[in-house]
Design an enzyme around this catalytic site. Sequence first.
Site, mmCIF file in Angstrom:
data_model
loop_
_atom_site.group_PDB
_atom_site.id
_atom_site.type_symbol
_atom_site.label_atom_id
_atom_site.label_comp_id
_atom_site.label_asym_id
_atom_site.label_seq_id
_atom_site.Cartn_x
_atom_site.Cartn_y
_atom_site.Cartn_z
ATOM 1 N N SER A 33 56.505 -30.542 75.690
ATOM 2 C CA SER A 33 56.055 -29.215 76.107
ATOM 3 C C SER A 33 56.856 -28.684 77.288
ATOM 4 C CB SER A 33 54.566 -29.237 76.451
ATOM 5 O OG SER A 33 54.302 -30.084 77.550
ATOM 6 N N HIS A 34 57.653 -29.560 77.925
ATOM 7 C CA HIS A 34 58.485 -29.127 79.046
ATOM 8 C C HIS A 34 59.980 -29.361 78.775
ATOM 9 C CE1 HIS A 34 54.537 -29.450 80.976
ATOM 10 N NE2 HIS A 34 54.988 -28.518 81.773
ATOM 11 N N ARG A 69 60.946 -24.986 76.422
ATOM 12 C CA ARG A 69 60.997 -24.036 77.537
ATOM 13 C C ARG A 69 62.264 -23.172 77.559
ATOM 14 N NH1 ARG A 69 56.031 -23.606 80.182
ATOM 15 N NH2 ARG A 69 54.988 -25.624 80.038
ATOM 16 N N ALA A 119 48.069 -31.332 84.773
ATOM 17 C CA ALA A 119 47.501 -30.018 85.026
ATOM 18 C C ALA A 119 46.066 -30.202 85.511
ATOM 19 C CB ALA A 119 47.519 -29.182 83.752
ATOM 20 N N GLY A 179 51.584 -25.281 77.942
ATOM 21 C CA GLY A 179 52.596 -25.560 76.928
ATOM 22 C C GLY A 179 52.046 -26.395 75.788
ATOM 23 N N GLU A 180 51.138 -27.328 76.110
ATOM 24 C CA GLU A 180 50.531 -28.164 75.068
ATOM 25 C C GLU A 180 49.628 -27.328 74.168
ATOM 26 O OE1 GLU A 180 48.608 -31.234 77.245
ATOM 27 O OE2 GLU A 180 50.459 -32.339 77.662
ATOM 28 N N HIS A 196 33.385 -28.874 87.557
ATOM 29 C CA HIS A 196 33.540 -28.371 88.930
ATOM 30 C C HIS A 196 34.518 -29.215 89.744
ATOM 31 C CE1 HIS A 196 30.459 -31.497 89.487
ATOM 32 N NE2 HIS A 196 30.830 -31.551 90.751
ATOM 33 N N ARG A 242 46.058 -48.715 81.598
ATOM 34 C CA ARG A 242 47.508 -48.495 81.543
ATOM 35 C C ARG A 242 47.913 -47.722 82.783
ATOM 36 N NH1 ARG A 242 49.409 -44.595 77.008
ATOM 37 N NH2 ARG A 242 48.816 -43.067 78.587
ATOM 38 N N LEU A 243 48.911 -48.203 83.470
ATOM 39 C CA LEU A 243 49.364 -47.508 84.675
ATOM 40 C C LEU A 243 49.910 -46.125 84.325
ATOM 41 C CD1 LEU A 243 51.224 -50.238 86.770
ATOM 42 C CD2 LEU A 243 49.065 -49.105 87.318
ATOM 43 N N PRO A 244 49.592 -45.125 85.123
ATOM 44 C CA PRO A 244 50.147 -43.796 84.867
ATOM 45 C C PRO A 244 51.677 -43.818 84.952
ATOM 46 C CG PRO A 244 49.058 -43.874 87.013
ATOM 47 C CD PRO A 244 48.710 -45.133 86.306
ATOM 48 N N ARG A 292 53.997 -44.947 79.829
ATOM 49 C CA ARG A 292 54.494 -44.486 78.541
ATOM 50 C C ARG A 292 55.802 -43.709 78.700
ATOM 51 N NH1 ARG A 292 50.218 -41.486 74.961
ATOM 52 N NH2 ARG A 292 50.142 -40.173 76.824
#
Length: 333
Positions: A48-49, A53, A181, A188-189, A230, A303-305, A308
């Site tokens: 998406s990026h 774009r 986000a 974009g997704e 919230h 899973r660590l950010p 992937r």
Amino acid sequence: MTSKTINIGLDEIFSLAKAALINHGANEENADAVANTVTNAERDGSISHGLFRIPGYIKALQSKKVDGSATPEISEVTPVILKCDAKNGFAPLAHQYGIKKLIEAAQKFGIAGLSIQRCHHFAALWPEVEAISEHGLVGLTSVSYMPGVAPSGGATALFGTNPIAFSWPRPGKNPIVFDMATASMAKGEIQIAARDGHSVPLGTGLSSSGELTTDASEIDKGVLLPFGGHKGSVIALMVELLSGPLVGETFSYETKERDNGDGGPAQGGQFILAMSPEIISGKDTSAQTEEFLKKYNNIDGTRLPGLRRHENRKNIGPRAVNLELINTIKKLA
């Protein structure tokens, strides 16, 4: 509906993106910076990026909203506060000019901030913070955009998708990196899901009539919602403040008011912070961090950010890209 794709190599992705940008008025330096950012997104699986774009970048060049020959200007407000005037250019080149100096200041003083003004950001945020953590520093950044997200409880767009990214260094290993986000899903997704006919989870957004829907095309016409109700809403509010008045730029609604509506990236600001864990803590915290991450990884299902993305990066082969998009960019090039 399934979109047709074509396999294309990373070198060709870069060349195609760069050629299209140069053909529509970007100089070598700006085209190279943007094409590199786009290629890295495709490499890491952030489609998406990536090339998605490029048509938007081109629209901004065609309308003259963006100066394709801009040279960013860096000024030192204090030894730890830097300001980058992007000169109405694309953000990737501003990053190349500003982040190097930000890293140097944080390594010397322990913490440093960079405000970027008059830039057009259209990419993922992880490249900025990952570059910071590759030098042993913690990175934090945020940008706002144009209204597309309703505050929690509302049905009127006020926030941008307002992404925030964070990175933590791990000597000899890939840093921990997250880029997200504050909306339930990146714009974009949503647009890609609408293009490809995919549904999205209920709660992602509202239709133009204010109804919850799983139809991405209806959400694209309506509004997104914050993630986590919230809680995501107040983080989006924080991003509006950090990426607007704190760095001398606009709130999302003000950004829209001055934008020409060409579909390209709007002019706005970016907040970037770099911090030295060694200087701030007064010790080497890497062993302590690794022990914590060991416990984290030992929990089933975790899973660590960023993992992937880093795994995708190991594959240097071709990427499957939407065929219609490739044909569009070839015409632009």
